[in-house]
Motif scaffolding. Sequence first.
Motif, short mmCIF file in Angstrom:
data_model
loop_
_atom_site.label_atom_id
_atom_site.label_comp_id
_atom_site.label_asym_id
_atom_site.label_seq_id
_atom_site.Cartn_x
_atom_site.Cartn_y
_atom_site.Cartn_z
N GLU A 26 0.83 -1.21 0.00
CA GLU A 26 0.00 0.00 0.00
C GLU A 26 0.86 1.26 0.00
O GLU A 26 0.56 2.22 -0.70
N ILE A 27 1.94 1.25 0.76
CA ILE A 27 2.84 2.41 0.79
C ILE A 27 3.47 2.62 -0.58
O ILE A 27 3.55 3.74 -1.08
N HIS A 28 3.92 1.52 -1.20
CA HIS A 28 4.54 1.64 -2.53
C HIS A 28 3.52 2.11 -3.57
O HIS A 28 3.85 2.94 -4.43
N ALA A 58 2.93 5.79 -3.07
CA ALA A 58 4.09 6.57 -3.51
C ALA A 58 4.13 6.66 -5.03
O ALA A 58 4.48 7.70 -5.58
N ASP A 59 3.75 5.59 -5.72
CA ASP A 59 3.71 5.62 -7.18
C ASP A 59 2.64 6.57 -7.68
O ASP A 59 2.85 7.32 -8.64
N VAL A 60 1.49 6.56 -7.04
CA VAL A 60 0.39 7.44 -7.45
C VAL A 60 0.76 8.90 -7.24
O VAL A 60 0.48 9.76 -8.08
N GLU A 61 1.40 9.20 -6.14
CA GLU A 61 1.78 10.57 -5.83
C GLU A 61 2.99 11.04 -6.62
O GLU A 61 3.32 12.22 -6.62
N GLY A 62 3.70 10.14 -7.27
CA GLY A 62 4.88 10.52 -8.02
C GLY A 62 6.09 10.76 -7.13
O GLY A 62 7.03 11.43 -7.53
#
Length: 101
Positions: A49-51, A54-58
């Motif tokens: 979930e953290i990864h 982080a990918d969605v937020e860039g």
Amino acid sequence: MFGIGGGEFFFIILVVLMLFGSDKIPEIARGLGRGMQQLKDATNDIKSEIHKSADVEGIKKSFTEIGSGIDTDGIHNTINGEIDKVKEDIEDMSGPIKRIK
């Protein structure tokens, strides 16, 4: 393993056998195994979930992308300059330093 020697480990097993009996030990081991597996699954879910967030937020960048913008030559020159200043200060206080070979 956890700083426990062979004799201490044997004593712990003996106490567990005396408290629970030999017929209950497999059930206890299965329960501990299931609990550890659930804990591992939960931590893996949290990591994923953290990864994902982080990918969605860039936010996630590779180390090469981060390091490409750093001027390493300038950093080395600055560090070497500071080291030379300290050497000069030491020589001013104590005189030249002689190396003994």
